[in-house]
Scaffold this motif. Sequence first.
Motif, PDB file in Angstrom:
ATOM      1  N   CYS A  33       0.889  -1.248  -0.076  1.00 36.42           N
ATOM      2  CA  CYS A  33       0.055   0.028   0.230  1.00 36.42           C
ATOM      3  C   CYS A  33       0.995   1.282   0.019  1.00 36.42           C
ATOM      4  O   CYS A  33       1.922   1.522   0.723  1.00 36.42           O
ATOM      5  CB  CYS A  33      -0.997  -0.048   1.332  1.00 36.42           C
ATOM      6  N   ILE A  34       0.546   2.178  -0.834  1.00 39.36           N
ATOM      7  CA  ILE A  34       1.394   3.329  -1.010  1.00 39.36           C
ATOM      8  C   ILE A  34       0.478   4.716  -0.154  1.00 39.36           C
ATOM      9  O   ILE A  34       0.671   5.846  -0.272  1.00 39.36           O
ATOM     10  CB  ILE A  34       1.778   3.833  -2.443  1.00 39.36           C
ATOM     11  N   GLN A  35      -0.650   4.348   0.364  1.00 37.19           N
ATOM     12  CA  GLN A  35      -1.455   5.259   1.152  1.00 37.19           C
ATOM     13  C   GLN A  35      -1.837   6.215   0.072  1.00 37.19           C
ATOM     14  O   GLN A  35      -1.854   7.396   0.490  1.00 37.19           O
ATOM     15  CB  GLN A  35      -0.636   5.978   2.348  1.00 37.19           C
ATOM     16  N   CYS A  36      -2.117   6.072  -1.129  1.00 36.98           N
ATOM     17  CA  CYS A  36      -2.740   6.929  -2.155  1.00 36.98           C
ATOM     18  C   CYS A  36      -4.085   7.377  -1.709  1.00 36.98           C
ATOM     19  O   CYS A  36      -4.090   8.412  -2.382  1.00 36.98           O
ATOM     20  CB  CYS A  36      -2.808   6.213  -3.482  1.00 36.98           C
ATOM     21  N   GLY A  37      -4.839   6.776  -1.157  1.00 33.87           N
ATOM     22  CA  GLY A  37      -6.103   7.399  -0.574  1.00 33.87           C
ATOM     23  C   GLY A  37      -7.260   7.123  -1.558  1.00 33.87           C
ATOM     24  O   GLY A  37      -8.451   7.461  -1.251  1.00 33.87           O
ATOM     25  N   LYS A  38      -6.983   6.486  -2.520  1.00 43.83           N
ATOM     26  CA  LYS A  38      -8.125   6.263  -3.428  1.00 43.83           C
ATOM     27  C   LYS A  38      -9.376   5.272  -2.966  1.00 43.83           C
ATOM     28  O   LYS A  38     -10.398   5.575  -3.079  1.00 43.83           O
ATOM     29  CB  LYS A  38      -7.547   5.530  -4.839  1.00 43.83           C
ATOM     30  N   CYS A  39      -8.854   4.288  -2.124  1.00 42.25           N
ATOM     31  CA  CYS A  39     -10.103   3.579  -1.684  1.00 42.25           C
ATOM     32  C   CYS A  39     -10.703   4.324  -0.739  1.00 42.25           C
ATOM     33  O   CYS A  39     -11.732   4.069  -0.321  1.00 42.25           O
ATOM     34  CB  CYS A  39      -9.329   2.336  -0.853  1.00 42.25           C
ATOM     35  N   LYS A  55      -8.655   3.315   4.376  1.00 42.00           N
ATOM     36  CA  LYS A  55      -7.220   3.719   4.167  1.00 42.00           C
ATOM     37  C   LYS A  55      -6.664   3.973   5.719  1.00 42.00           C
ATOM     38  O   LYS A  55      -5.292   3.374   5.640  1.00 42.00           O
ATOM     39  CB  LYS A  55      -7.373   5.117   3.703  1.00 42.00           C
ATOM     40  N   VAL A  58      -5.831   0.282   6.647  1.00 43.30           N
ATOM     41  CA  VAL A  58      -4.725  -0.551   6.100  1.00 43.30           C
ATOM     42  C   VAL A  58      -3.222   0.063   6.416  1.00 43.30           C
ATOM     43  O   VAL A  58      -2.335  -0.395   6.641  1.00 43.30           O
ATOM     44  CB  VAL A  58      -4.906  -0.153   4.434  1.00 43.30           C
ATOM     45  N   CYS A  88      -8.166   0.080  -6.132  1.00 43.02           N
ATOM     46  CA  CYS A  88      -7.035   0.031  -5.600  1.00 43.02           C
ATOM     47  C   CYS A  88      -5.730  -0.131  -6.537  1.00 43.02           C
ATOM     48  O   CYS A  88      -5.757  -1.166  -7.263  1.00 43.02           O
ATOM     49  CB  CYS A  88      -6.778  -1.062  -4.613  1.00 43.02           C
ATOM     50  N   PRO A  89      -4.862   1.065  -6.899  1.00 43.76           N
ATOM     51  CA  PRO A  89      -4.087   0.736  -7.914  1.00 43.76           C
ATOM     52  C   PRO A  89      -2.706   0.181  -7.729  1.00 43.76           C
ATOM     53  O   PRO A  89      -2.281  -0.427  -8.612  1.00 43.76           O
ATOM     54  CB  PRO A  89      -3.612   2.203  -8.196  1.00 43.76           C
ATOM     55  N   MET A  90      -2.480  -0.458  -6.464  1.00 42.22           N
ATOM     56  CA  MET A  90      -1.570  -1.397  -6.087  1.00 42.22           C
ATOM     57  C   MET A  90      -1.988  -2.860  -6.138  1.00 42.22           C
ATOM     58  O   MET A  90      -1.379  -3.801  -5.745  1.00 42.22           O
ATOM     59  CB  MET A  90      -0.923  -0.889  -4.893  1.00 42.22           C
ATOM     60  N   ILE A  92      -3.703  -4.284  -3.680  1.00 39.90           N
ATOM     61  CA  ILE A  92      -3.734  -4.841  -2.393  1.00 39.90           C
ATOM     62  C   ILE A  92      -4.712  -5.497  -1.882  1.00 39.90           C
ATOM     63  O   ILE A  92      -4.702  -6.252  -0.940  1.00 39.90           O
ATOM     64  CB  ILE A  92      -2.812  -3.904  -1.539  1.00 39.90           C
ATOM     65  N   PRO A  94      -7.621  -4.031  -0.490  1.00 40.24           N
ATOM     66  CA  PRO A  94      -7.901  -3.476   0.679  1.00 40.24           C
ATOM     67  C   PRO A  94      -9.006  -4.361   1.474  1.00 40.24           C
ATOM     68  O   PRO A  94      -8.878  -4.496   2.744  1.00 40.24           O
ATOM     69  CB  PRO A  94      -8.124  -2.091   0.283  1.00 40.24           C
TER      70      PRO A  94
HETATM   71  S1  SF4 Z   1      -6.130   2.384  -2.683  1.00 33.94           S
HETATM   72 FE1  SF4 Z   1      -4.652   0.747  -2.289  1.00 33.94          FE
HETATM   73  S2  SF4 Z   1      -2.548   1.709  -2.313  1.00 33.94           S
HETATM   74 FE2  SF4 Z   1      -4.281   3.260  -2.204  1.00 33.94          FE
HETATM   75  S3  SF4 Z   1      -4.360   3.595   0.237  1.00 33.94           S
HETATM   76 FE3  SF4 Z   1      -5.963   2.302  -0.474  1.00 33.94          FE
HETATM   77  S4  SF4 Z   1      -5.102   0.275  -0.020  1.00 33.94           S
HETATM   78 FE4  SF4 Z   1      -3.501   1.771  -0.261  1.00 33.94          FE
END
Ligand code: SF4
Lengths: 178, 317, 298
Positions: A33-39, A55, A58, A88-90, A92, A94
């Motif tokens: 997770c890069i904590q992008c915040g999209k979720c 967010k 995670v 989630c772009p990574m 992961i 969530p």
């Molecule tokens: S969308 Fe994915 S990468 Fe971005 S904060 Fe949420 S869990 Fe982390």
Amino acid sequence: MEEGGVNVIDLTQSDENFIKELMELGADELKECIQCGKCGATCPMALAGLEFFIKRIVHAATLGLRDILLEDSSVWGCQSCNRCVEVCPMDIKPYEVIQAVRRAAVRVESCPANTYEGLRNLYRFGHAVFPKGFEERRKKAGLPEKPPTALSFEEMRKKYQEILRNTILEEIAPFPLT
Amino acid sequence: MSKHHFKEYSPHHPDVITSMEFERILSATGPTGGELKRPSDGTKPKTIAMISCVGSRDERYHRYCSKVCCMYMLKHARILKEKYPDIKIFLFFIDVRTAGKDFEEFYVYTKELGAKIIRGGRVSAVDVKPDGKLRVRGFDVDLCSPVEVSVDLVVLATAIEPPDGVEELGSMFTATCGREGFLREVHTKLYPVETQARGVFIAGCVQGPKDIPESIAQARAAAAATAALVIPGKIRFEAVISEVDRDKCSSCGVCVPLCPYTAIRIVEYKGKEKAYIEPALCAGCGVCASACPSRAITFHGFTTEQIMAQIDALTEA
Amino acid sequence: MKRIGLFLGCNIPFNRPDVEYSLRFLLNALDVEIVEMEGAACCPAYGTMPSLGIFEWAVASAWNLSIAEEKGVDMITGCGSCYGVQNEANYYMKKHPDIKKKVDEVLAKVGRKYNGNVKVWNVTNFLYEQIGLDTLKQKAKYSLNGLKCGIQTGCHNLWPSRAFPANEDNVFAPKRMREICEALGGVAPHYSTITDCCGMGALRSNAPEKSLALFKKKLDTIKAELDPDVNVIGCSSCLMQFDAGQSLLIEQKKINYKIPALHIAQLVAIALGAEVEKATALATIPLNGVITKIKGGN
Ligand code: SF4
Ligand code: SF4
């Protein structure tokens, strides 16, 4: 957090074993997770205003904040809507982190009472949701009293119960599995 | 990158555009003659949202950071704010990456002009509203809350991508591409413009996302490296290279496709076909020497005798 | 003749059996043979076995899937959770052979097996892909007569898309339910929060106020942007929120309008000629206006 307590999170409690446990319980890609915040932008828990939502959950999980995550009941308010997984772009997943936290919580009996209620109904009747008065409702829709599910087939229900006894439910259920 | 990959951002809507398209709209030689007009109805947008990292830092598209988007988003915001102070601009960033000389100052200046910065906030959805506005839904880590804003125009800072055909181009002179499809340098720090192929140098976005100053610096380095090779009028070989003993060679040809530098070819020698290693191309990796079934290839500096002697010395002790 | 296993789940047979009636009616009317899933259990709901472990989740779903497989059918469900949970279980078992192996062992203990061949359909995708809009149109007894429908697909019917056997072209702008309503003579415009969560589910059980507030926001948007005659719902849980949940909001004086709600199965069944009393037996928000519009025009 205690009522009237001080608002600071002690990061020395960060616990690598807890992270490992969560990864084994299904959150296998948690650390990416890069904590992008999209979720967090469209998570119903966040929109509804739960204190802990995806967010933050995670992130707390990647920090290994066991006590905070297990004490807070927010994970049980997750809708399982999977919108976070979709965006989630990574990749992961969530939602799997939520489930992993729940899985860790039930192993230490730290879950809301209605969780057990659902499990008890599931075990006894084959249906987690088993509201009173359904016979009457079914009659109104012109249907027989009982649906042709595990409820109506005792032999099958017994087999289903045996399957459930072969899971971790056997260890954690606070009700008799007979 | 095209906007159409990002279905969560309503890409079918004409007022959802990429930064490249926006750059054209701002340009005096562009389709609007430099006048700010939104594509759907030609009106001037009053509120604009810009979204960073669209397809960058994203496992589904490109894992790398495109490096230049944070800065050009700030640049676009600055141009707009200087020209039209009344326009409201919201910039959605994951992180604001402004490393480098004068960049942070630029960031602060853009904020002073009144552009609103939202951090920790990759946008999750752009909804089309019936009144023609677009609802942008992101997260604001500083407010610790989901946020939404209705805007007239959405600009997506889509990722820098390697152009089509780079792989093919590279294979023509044995330069390889990395996982992300950019041409690979020999060493990130020590040989930043050199490729696997001696004498071929790279510069600019073909090697990875970078901005103009960096591309120019790299291009000058490549030019200098080329000059250093060409000006002496002769080429110096590596000392440690491989050589074929053509009398031993059985002409099996095993080595030819193995050489990563295409240095080996079959030539005629005493009326027979034999392997020949071009010393100017050989990089001394030794792959051929270890593969030759007739032990016809000598890897200078690591001859069979030398290696056996080393083994003996080690096993004795 | 097509055959399909009717997977009931919990909410449909116990809380909204009028949806069960509708499902049965529409499958019959479309000449699809209903195969009873004798002995099937809960999907299992996300807050139960899935919250204990992936294996726990998979084995409980595999029980249901194995029943369908034995009878040689795919399954259809009107509940979003049942659709999501079982499709995801299928997905996990394909992805994690070790889990599948454990599942096989436990199933074998009670003399069952599951080879992984069952697809789980929701009503929308089944109608769209297995029946087809043209057939639906032909078999309809009543036209919707321009009935304005607000669409609620339900989250579980859209995401996570990679686990589903069939899906929308753009899961963020779903069209299939809209097209079904339109094929039957209704209108079903897009609106800006069409994919938003209605708040039903774990949130409703664990934070009811917040759940209803979320729902109200969505409902207000639907009212403002569409003002539909009826909301058409793809998931039985959402249906409960849109119907009983809305009644609660009215009771609490939080809203001052009323939009009736029908499950897509109910709407289609009515268009195909189902008995309205049975097909809408448990609705708390009166549907008279909707029914008059549908039947009046014929
Ligand atoms: S969308 Fe994915 S990468 Fe971005 S904060 Fe949420 S869990 Fe982390
Ligand atoms: S699945 Fe749970 S965590 Fe993910 S967006 Fe839905 S409610 Fe939030």
